[in-house]
Design an enzyme around this catalytic site. Structure first.
Site, PDB file in Angstrom:
ATOM      1  N   LYS A   1       0.863  -1.233   0.076  1.00 31.33           N
ATOM      2  CA  LYS A   1       0.024  -0.027  -0.071  1.00 31.33           C
ATOM      3  C   LYS A   1       0.868   1.203   0.118  1.00 31.33           C
ATOM      4  CE  LYS A   1      -3.854   1.761   2.827  1.00 31.33           C
ATOM      5  NZ  LYS A   1      -4.581   1.616   4.011  1.00 31.33           N
TER       6      LYS A   1
ATOM      7  N   SER B   1      -9.563   1.731   2.899  1.00 29.22           N
ATOM      8  CA  SER B   1      -8.668   2.462   2.122  1.00 29.22           C
ATOM      9  C   SER B   1      -7.762   1.329   1.180  1.00 29.22           C
ATOM     10  CB  SER B   1      -8.172   3.221   2.906  1.00 29.22           C
ATOM     11  OG  SER B   1      -7.049   2.848   3.946  1.00 29.22           O
TER      12      SER B   1
ATOM     13  N   THR C   1      -7.006   1.327  10.161  1.00 29.68           N
ATOM     14  CA  THR C   1      -7.554   1.726  11.389  1.00 29.68           C
ATOM     15  C   THR C   1      -8.909   1.447  11.792  1.00 29.68           C
ATOM     16  OG1 THR C   1      -6.166   3.515  10.358  1.00 29.68           O
ATOM     17  CG2 THR C   1      -7.643   4.257  12.356  1.00 29.68           C
TER      18      THR C   1
ATOM     19  N   GLY D   1     -11.618  -0.815   9.424  1.00 31.72           N
ATOM     20  CA  GLY D   1     -11.767  -1.647   8.317  1.00 31.72           C
ATOM     21  C   GLY D   1     -11.088  -1.494   7.083  1.00 31.72           C
ATOM     22  N   SER D   2     -10.021  -0.809   6.888  1.00 33.08           N
ATOM     23  CA  SER D   2      -9.350  -0.582   5.830  1.00 33.08           C
ATOM     24  C   SER D   2      -8.528  -1.717   5.211  1.00 33.08           C
ATOM     25  CB  SER D   2      -8.449   0.478   6.041  1.00 33.08           C
ATOM     26  OG  SER D   2      -8.909   1.772   5.764  1.00 33.08           O
TER      27      SER D   2
END
Ligand code: NAG
Ligand code: NAG
Length: 593
Positions: free
Chosen positions: A124, A206, A227, A229-230
């Site tokens: 990422k 994200s 943080t 659900g990302s």
């Protein structure tokens, strides 16, 4: 942060998912035959190949790491900006081929370093890599283009040391979805990413690019960060396995932050075994991230958790109260999953709710204060450590001003104009209200949340649809003292006390949650295709996941349960991405060329 800001309901669910989750997306039961190519012989299909299969091929010299890098780069090229234009990958490593050649040589002379030797992995774009290599680390924003990080993030350095090839950077919801209310999977530098299963579908976020890349075989696996659900939310909508480790198991040093209390780096892969292999390479204490000092001194051997009978004797609870207004198709698939885990020998306690009155929206209200206050502090600290920033951006206030001055690149009409979360964060001090919110979140996640439910029903873990799993885990307080840092870890306790003493805060070590998400199912053909504004929130074939949620440092258990479930169901292969989204390049096309 998780994402889908356009739809407030989805945004709410996303926020809930922040806490502790290992999210498992289930593998499908029917195995459609893989596209057969003349000459493919015993070469693995890169759409689905596991890390172990790749390692076996490398060992037997059927192909090299150079071949793997060539094939993956070609696959990225086919679908990233070309073809369906999924926009999953921001940059590729200009030195990947020569690094692969070096690792091939090393394999020949001294053998593989381990299971990740010569295996290409994507990161990422909030995970820093050393500048000399040529890749940027920007969280998707032009504000950090060309910025020089002090070096590799600790997790990146660990992957390198394990012999992995850092193939490139995945796109994300900009600033890990901490910019404002914008569609998930958008960043200024690459634009809008989309889902590989539903044309113009929401990829969630994200860690959108990491999920798309793992889903399509653009690399052997990927790292994401969560943080709230990302990792698990895009894993769910990408039909892959996502693991959000306990905060403190994987170092955040060198990772562009939202919140030191909640951020966690974890694997996003096609199967549980791959996620376990990648996790094993990135765990460990790191003096540059004090939260990691709370983890057990010796990490368990996660490969030992890969047992088909792993659910036998497990006690799993179902927090039904969290399921209000949940999608009917998800609920049907989830209830079938409960029958499966029972058949595999688990005891299901249903319902096994969090504290009565536990309210996602109320928890989010305090959590948001913590994330805003942390963001300002933690982001300013990250920016201050950069060796150079060509745009001059050194504070959150600078980012806001940069966006306003470069609105054509960053605040793009008509869907991506908002930066209200940055503005709110810049105005949130770490004052008494902030510390009260830290304590409230800790209680909501721990006594009133996951730990309370586990204790009341003598459970090993909770099981729930991924769409409702992130929040309890995000705010879950897993106090180091009552978790893995109990009496066997005397030294650890002492060090923690020292760390606490040096800090003005005393609850830094309590927001710990863990979630493992695996594939659960797909929306049926008769579900309405959502409107593309700009992404579709739902449509036929949209994947969804199921999540195992556990207490601090219970990764081994969750991997064990998720693996047993995955092996029994194989949900992932029930359905492939839409045809144009599937890259055609295979190893047979690159070997010897
Ligand atoms: C990193 O950004 C610079 C612009 O500052 C660009 O020239 C370079 O090509 C980027 N690196 C990669 C690998 O794309
Ligand atoms: C971590 O602890 C060290 C001392 O061991 C201290 O110097 C440092 O400021 C701490 N770092 C953070 C990010 O709190």
């Amino acid at each position: 942060m998780n994402t889908a800001a356009v739809n407030p309901r989805i945004a709410l669910y996303s926020a809930l998912a922040l806490v502790l989750g290992v999210c498992i997306t289930a593998y499908g039961s029917g195995h459609p035959s893989l596209d057969w190519l003349p000459g493919m012989g015993s070469l693995p299909d890169l759409y689905e190949a596991s890390i172990e299969e790749l390692q076996e091929g490398l060992r037997k010299r059927r192909f090299t790491s150079v071949d793997l890098v060539k094939a993956y780069l070609a696959r990225i090229d086919e679908v990233n900006l070309n073809g369906p234009g999924l926009r999953a990958v921001l940059e590729t490593n200009p030195h990947a081929l020569e690094q692969a050649a070096e690792l091939d040589r090393e394999r020949k002379t001294s053998g593989p370093r381990g299971p990740l030797h010569g295996i290409p992995i994507l990161l990422k774009d909030n995970i820093a890599t050393k500048h000399e290599e040529g890749m940027n680390t920007t969280a998707g924003s032009y504000a950090l283009l060309g910025s020089v990080a002090p070096g590799d993030a600790t997790v990146a350095a660990k992957l390198r040391a394990a012999g992995a090839i850092l193939l490139g950077k995945n796109t994300l919801s900009e600033w890990a979805y901490w910019r404002g209310q914008i569609p998930s999977g958008f960043c200024g530098r690459l634009g809008q990413a989309t889902n590989p299963y539903v044309r113009d579908g929401n990829p969630s976020g994200s860690s959108a690019g990491s999920a798309i890349a793992a889903a399509l075989g653009l690399a052997a696996g990927a790292l994401g960060s969560e943080t709230d659900g990302s990792i698990i939310s895009p894993s769910s909508l990408g039909n892959i396995v996502g693991l959000k480790p306990t905060v403190g198991l994987t170092s955040r040093a060198g990772v562009i932050p939202i919140s030191e209390h909640q951020d966690s780096v974890g694997p996003m892969c096609r199967c549980v075994a791959d996620a376990a292999a990648v996790l094993a390479a990135i765990v460990g204490r790191d003096p540059k991230d004090n939260y990691t000092l709370s983890q057990p001194e010796v990490a368990p051997d996660y490969t030992k958790a890969l047992r088909k009978d792993g659910l036998k004797g497990a006690r799993l609870g179902v927090p039904r109260e969290l399921f209000k207004d949940i999608d009917a198709n998800v609920l049907i698939a989830f209830d079938a999953a409960l029958a499966t885990v029972r058949a595999l020998g688990a005891t299901v306690v249903d319902p096994a709710d969090l504290q009565e009155g536990w309210d996602q929206a109320a928890v989010w209200a305090t959590e948001e204060i913590v994330l805003c206050g942390d963001f300002k502090e933690n982001m300013n600290a990250y920016l201050a450590k950069l060796v150079a920033v060509p745009t001059g951006v050194r504070t959150v206030a600078d980012i806001i001003a940069f966006n306003a001055a470069h609105a054509d690149q960053e605040l793009v009409e008509p869907f991506w104009t908002d930066q209200s979360t940055l503005v709110k964060s810049d105005a949130t001090p770490q004052d008494a209200r902030f510390w009260a919110a830290v304590v409230a979140g800790y209680r909501a996640g721990r006594e009133d949340g996951i730990d309370g439910a586990l204790a009341r029903h003598a459970l090993d873990a909770l099981l729930l649809p991924t769409v409702r799993a992130s929040r309890p885990a995000a705010v879950a307080g897993y106090p180091v003292m009552s978790g893995a840092c109990l009496s066997p870890w005397r030294r650890c306790r002492r060090r923690l006390r020292d760390v606490r003493g040096r800090h003005r805060w005393s609850h830094a070590d309590v927001w710990r949650g863990l979630t493992l998400a695996v594939p659960l199912g797909f929306q049926p053909p008769d579900v309405a295709l959502g409107e593309a504004n700009p992404t579709r929130m739902n449509g036929p074939g949209m994947p969804f996941g199921v999540a195992f949620l556990g207490t601090a440092y219970s990764e081994f258990k969750l991997i064990q349960y998720a693996y047993a479930y995955e092996q029994a169901t194989k949900t992932r292969l029930q359905r492939r991405a839409y045809p144009e989204a599937i890259p055609k390049t295979q190893l047979v096309h690159v070997i010897g060329k």
